[in-house]
Design a protein around this motif. Structure first.
Motif, mmCIF file in Angstrom:
data_model
loop_
_atom_site.group_PDB
_atom_site.id
_atom_site.type_symbol
_atom_site.label_atom_id
_atom_site.label_comp_id
_atom_site.label_asym_id
_atom_site.label_seq_id
_atom_site.Cartn_x
_atom_site.Cartn_y
_atom_site.Cartn_z
ATOM 1 N N ARG A 74 64.061 -11.818 43.695
ATOM 2 C CA ARG A 74 63.138 -11.309 42.619
ATOM 3 C C ARG A 74 62.966 -12.565 41.617
ATOM 4 N N GLU A 75 64.020 -13.104 41.166
ATOM 5 C CA GLU A 75 63.850 -14.220 40.157
ATOM 6 C C GLU A 75 63.224 -15.487 40.873
ATOM 7 N N GLU A 127 58.933 2.136 38.485
ATOM 8 C CA GLU A 127 58.309 0.770 37.994
ATOM 9 C C GLU A 127 59.034 -0.269 38.768
ATOM 10 N N TYR A 128 60.001 -0.231 38.880
ATOM 11 C CA TYR A 128 61.000 -1.401 39.832
ATOM 12 C C TYR A 128 60.293 -1.436 40.824
ATOM 13 N N ASP A 129 60.283 -0.266 41.701
ATOM 14 C CA ASP A 129 59.950 -0.220 43.313
ATOM 15 C C ASP A 129 58.458 -0.749 43.194
ATOM 16 N N SER A 130 57.512 -0.216 42.437
ATOM 17 C CA SER A 130 56.223 -0.637 42.503
ATOM 18 C C SER A 130 55.969 -1.855 42.371
ATOM 19 N N GLY A 168 58.301 -4.281 42.773
ATOM 20 C CA GLY A 168 58.755 -5.380 43.756
ATOM 21 C C GLY A 168 57.707 -5.241 44.781
ATOM 22 N N LYS A 169 56.954 -4.326 45.296
ATOM 23 C CA LYS A 169 55.936 -4.280 46.276
ATOM 24 C C LYS A 169 55.149 -5.347 45.860
ATOM 25 N N MET A 170 54.687 -5.439 44.717
ATOM 26 C CA MET A 170 53.702 -6.341 44.013
ATOM 27 C C MET A 170 54.226 -7.949 44.401
ATOM 28 N N LEU A 171 55.450 -8.200 43.969
ATOM 29 C CA LEU A 171 56.017 -9.307 44.350
ATOM 30 C C LEU A 171 56.087 -9.745 45.871
ATOM 31 N N ASP A 172 56.399 -8.751 46.543
ATOM 32 C CA ASP A 172 56.253 -9.072 48.080
ATOM 33 C C ASP A 172 55.203 -9.089 48.606
ATOM 34 N N GLY A 173 53.954 -8.879 47.797
ATOM 35 C CA GLY A 173 52.711 -9.062 48.565
ATOM 36 C C GLY A 173 52.230 -7.965 49.229
ATOM 37 N N GLU A 174 52.723 -6.730 49.011
ATOM 38 C CA GLU A 174 52.376 -5.374 49.753
ATOM 39 C C GLU A 174 51.148 -4.770 48.917
ATOM 40 N N THR A 175 51.481 -5.166 47.751
ATOM 41 C CA THR A 175 50.102 -4.685 46.820
ATOM 42 C C THR A 175 49.522 -5.930 45.956
ATOM 43 N N PRO A 176 48.395 -5.483 45.440
ATOM 44 C CA PRO A 176 47.617 -6.749 44.775
ATOM 45 C C PRO A 176 48.493 -7.169 43.468
ATOM 46 N N MET A 177 48.389 -8.241 43.249
ATOM 47 C CA MET A 177 49.045 -8.971 42.104
ATOM 48 C C MET A 177 48.367 -8.295 40.646
ATOM 49 N N ILE A 178 49.162 -8.111 39.892
ATOM 50 C CA ILE A 178 48.845 -7.603 38.473
ATOM 51 C C ILE A 178 48.919 -8.848 37.625
ATOM 52 N N ASP A 179 47.650 -9.517 37.284
ATOM 53 C CA ASP A 179 47.782 -10.864 36.659
ATOM 54 C C ASP A 179 48.238 -10.855 35.250
ATOM 55 N N THR A 180 48.274 -9.548 34.834
ATOM 56 C CA THR A 180 48.623 -9.356 33.229
ATOM 57 C C THR A 180 49.768 -8.439 33.210
ATOM 58 N N TYR A 181 50.863 -8.592 34.149
ATOM 59 C CA TYR A 181 52.206 -7.968 34.171
ATOM 60 C C TYR A 181 52.974 -9.098 34.787
ATOM 61 N N TYR A 182 53.746 -9.253 33.734
ATOM 62 C CA TYR A 182 55.080 -10.293 33.895
ATOM 63 C C TYR A 182 56.334 -9.663 34.399
ATOM 64 N N VAL A 183 56.920 -9.925 35.302
ATOM 65 C CA VAL A 183 58.012 -9.281 36.052
ATOM 66 C C VAL A 183 59.271 -10.136 36.271
ATOM 67 N N MET A 184 60.298 -9.895 35.835
ATOM 68 C CA MET A 184 61.452 -10.709 35.835
ATOM 69 C C MET A 184 62.843 -9.642 36.083
ATOM 70 N N ILE A 185 63.184 -9.667 37.405
ATOM 71 C CA ILE A 185 64.353 -8.917 37.789
ATOM 72 C C ILE A 185 65.306 -9.700 38.443
ATOM 73 N N ARG A 186 66.493 -9.565 37.479
ATOM 74 C CA ARG A 186 67.926 -10.257 37.966
ATOM 75 C C ARG A 186 68.819 -9.449 38.471
ATOM 76 N N GLU A 187 69.162 -9.415 39.705
ATOM 77 C CA GLU A 187 70.182 -8.320 40.350
ATOM 78 C C GLU A 187 70.987 -8.852 41.596
ATOM 79 N N LEU A 188 71.784 -8.257 41.639
ATOM 80 C CA LEU A 188 72.571 -8.545 43.255
ATOM 81 C C LEU A 188 71.737 -7.710 44.122
ATOM 82 N N GLU A 189 71.680 -8.260 45.412
ATOM 83 C CA GLU A 189 70.730 -7.886 46.486
ATOM 84 C C GLU A 189 71.698 -7.074 47.381
ATOM 85 N N LYS A 190 71.306 -6.280 48.146
ATOM 86 C CA LYS A 190 71.861 -5.069 48.918
ATOM 87 C C LYS A 190 72.998 -5.757 49.776
#
Length: 596
Positions: A31-32, A268-271, A273-295
């Motif tokens: 995500r980062e 919100e996290y799931d939604s 995440g789909k945006m960052l993955d390209g599954e849903t349109p990018m929201i140009d006015t929403y900044y997202v930074m998720i720092r996490e361990l992965e599964k």
């Protein structure tokens, strides 16, 4: 490998950090990496007709200077010292405050979500940002700081799930302001309020207990520890005040939580995440930074901890102490074998979401349920021409009512689908209380909003008849909870349907309730992906007697987390499972009852 032709010291800190992450020079989670790649890609398309934003380095530098020249630490080993921003902070702050509209100079981002583990200076950032919102935030066309425009009567909200937590955020900002000569001369900082000395306004704590919380026009809203919020009420109310200011901003800051099924933060996290993955349109006015361990990451491997703890990128005293503390808590949790301590460590120290442990019926297997879905058209093709049992759960006439169907397929699987009914006049009220989009689901065909203020049962009968006629189903039985349903099912019986009363005691419901979950675990269920049914499954809590028999319930009697569609399916499953060779069901299942 880094480009040797570039003098990285000349590259703006925000851009340099993004490049270092993307090139693998700094360890980071997926995500980062996506957030940093997004920034670099936006730099390439800035100031174009389809993307009218520019990265104004002077605006990013302005927020850096605010922290490093005006703000002092208020706790920890650096208490009293001026804040020196770390590279990851310069990336986050630089993005949020540096991207502006190419013509107006207004900030690009109206929302920002920051998820990272505990101990990574979230409180320090919040305090400095809230004070900047009161004193230094302004709008000016790119590269023209002499045209600065400040907000009159600035309003900054420090929002949290309850009054005590919100007050803590506010008190941190108060202490930081009092400890800074530059800030304290601009603000009136009193025991119970903070306002700008010349421009008025306020910096105040905000929670569900705050009176008149929906009457403001905020410049900045900070949502603290969003994972702890049971609903999105505070976020929604605050965001509804946007549009009255030059460039309102909402900063959502949190760690992961332990109610992964119902948390608005997890949604919100799931939604996003789909945006960052390209599954849903990018929201140009929403900044997202998720720092996490992965599964796939081993949480016991200390090298992975840096992904959720960006401070560990640095080689300083604080980073060393933080890593030591994470290690101590890790060893205590896993050596104890206490699942509560382990879950606490996973959420707070490596930012991994956990499923709710409070006797949730579907705890840990919601992903399995979702994976068993097929499209609605594929589902209808699969069950066309089959016999089915219909289950009914007729709740209060002002609430959600469920009608479910259970099919036994030739290949040994069971197919299930359910439909909801709610009075149209109460749908809006229930959208606010339940925090789910009933009107949208109705438009998509997952439920029906009946005219008036009570459920019109004629719509339920029509739906049952239409499904039977249009899809060539043969409804063998209508299986109903006798509460509120006797008269209605008599009408169905007059129409030629066989009706079977399903007693609601544990002796009747335990076996089919366990059987339904076992089918999911074995992959022997297929469903049409109804978001309303899925929501009901995620809400269900199991209640057990001393003999291990279970039945389903809401968490609390008056809880708005409804389970009606699942209850309807279980009623149908009582009869559908009769004769299945994999279970042993006694003939008395319909007549015996049990009270807790």
């Amino acid at each position: 490998m880094p480009d040797s032709s570039i003098n990285w010291e000349d590259v703006h800190p925000t851009n340099r950090y993004a490049a270092e992450i993307v090139m693998g020079l700094r360890p980071a989670c997926k995500r980062e990496q996506q957030a940093c790649q997004r920034h670099l890609s936006d730099l390439e398309r800035q100031a174009t007709p389809k993307f009218p934003y520019v990265f104004d380095e002077s605006r990013a530098d302005r927020i850096f200077e605010w922290f490093e020249r005006c703000c002092r630490h208020v706790r920890g080993p650096f208490s009293g010292q001026l804040i020196e921003l770390l590279p990851f902070q310069k990336f986050d702050l630089g993005c949020v405050y540096g991207w502006v509209h190419m013509d107006s100079g207004k900030r690009r981002f109206t929302k920002a979500l920051h998820l990272r583990a505990r101990g990574n200076v979230k409180s320090t950032e919040m305090s400095g940002l809230s004070l900047y919102g009161m004193c230094g935030d302004c709008v000016y066309p790119p590269g023209q700081p002499h045209l600065k425009r400040y907000e009159e009567s600035p309003e900054v909200e420090c929002a949290a799930v309850d009054k005590q937590q919100a007050k803590r955020v506010w008190l941190d900002a108060k202490a930081m302001g009092e400890n800074s000569p530059d800030i304290s001369r601009r603000l009136r900082i009193k025991r119970t309020y903070i306002e700008h000395a010349k421009r008025g306004g306020w910096l105040r704590p905000l929670s569900k207990d705050t009176k008149n919380k929906d009457s403001g026009a905020p410049c900045l809203v900070i949502i603290d520890e969003y994972h702890a919020h049971p609903t999105s009420e505070i976020l929604d109310v605050s965001y509804s005040g946007f549009g009255k200011r030059l460039q309102s901003l909402m900063q959502i800051i949190s760690t992961a939580g332990k109610d992964a099924e119902n948390s608005p933060c997890k949604k919100e996290y799931d939604s996003l995440g789909k945006m960052l993955d390209g599954e849903t349109p990018m929201i140009d006015t929403y900044y997202v930074m998720i720092r996490e361990l992965e599964k796939a990451d081993d949480p016991h491997n200390e090298e992975n901890w840096i992904k959720a703890n960006p401070i560990l990128q640095e080689d300083n005293e604080y980073a060393q102490e933080l890593k030591k503390q994470i290690r101590i808590e890790h060893d205590e949790a896993y050596n104890s074998g206490d699942q509560h301590k382990i879950r606490e460590w996973l959420t707070k120290r490596v930012n991994l979401w956990q499923a709710d442990s409070e006797n949730k019926y579907m705890s840990g297997i919601m992903d399995k349920w979702k994976a068993l879905a097929v499209s609605r058209s594929a589902f209808l093709d699969l069950v066309r021409g089959y016999a089915t049992r219909n289950g009914l759960d007729l709740s209060k006439t002002t609430d959600l009512t469920g009608s479910g169907f259970v099919f036994r397929l030739e290949d040994g699987r069971y197919a299930v689908t359910a439909h909801g009914f709610m009075p149209e006049e109460t749908a809006t009220k229930h959208e606010h209380s339940d925090r789910v989009p009933y009107r949208q689901w109705a438009a998509e065909g997952w439920c029906t909003l009946t005219p008036g203020s009570v459920v019109d049962y004629s719509f339920i009968k029509s739906h049952i008849q239409q499904m039977e006629q249009n899809e060539s189903w043969f409804i063998e039985e209508v299986c109903y909870d006798p509460y509120n349903a006797t008269h209605f099912t008599q009408d169905l019986e007059a129409e030629g349907y066989n009706r079977v009363e399903i007693r609601q005691g544990v002796q009747t419901l335990s076996e089919p309730t366990k059987f339904f979950r076992e089918l999911i675990l074995r992959g022997l269920i297929v469903h049409d992906g109804s978001p309303l049914l899925t929501w009901c499954l995620s809400n269900a809590v199991e209640v057990a007697d001393n003999n291990g028999n279970i039945k389903l319930s809401k968490k609390h009697k008056d809880d708005s987390q409804r389970i009606d569609l699942l209850a309807a399916i279980i009623n149908a499953m009582v009869r559908a499972m009769v004769g299945d060779s994999t279970i042993n069901l006694n003939d008395h299942i319909l007549s015996e009852d049990f009270s807790f």
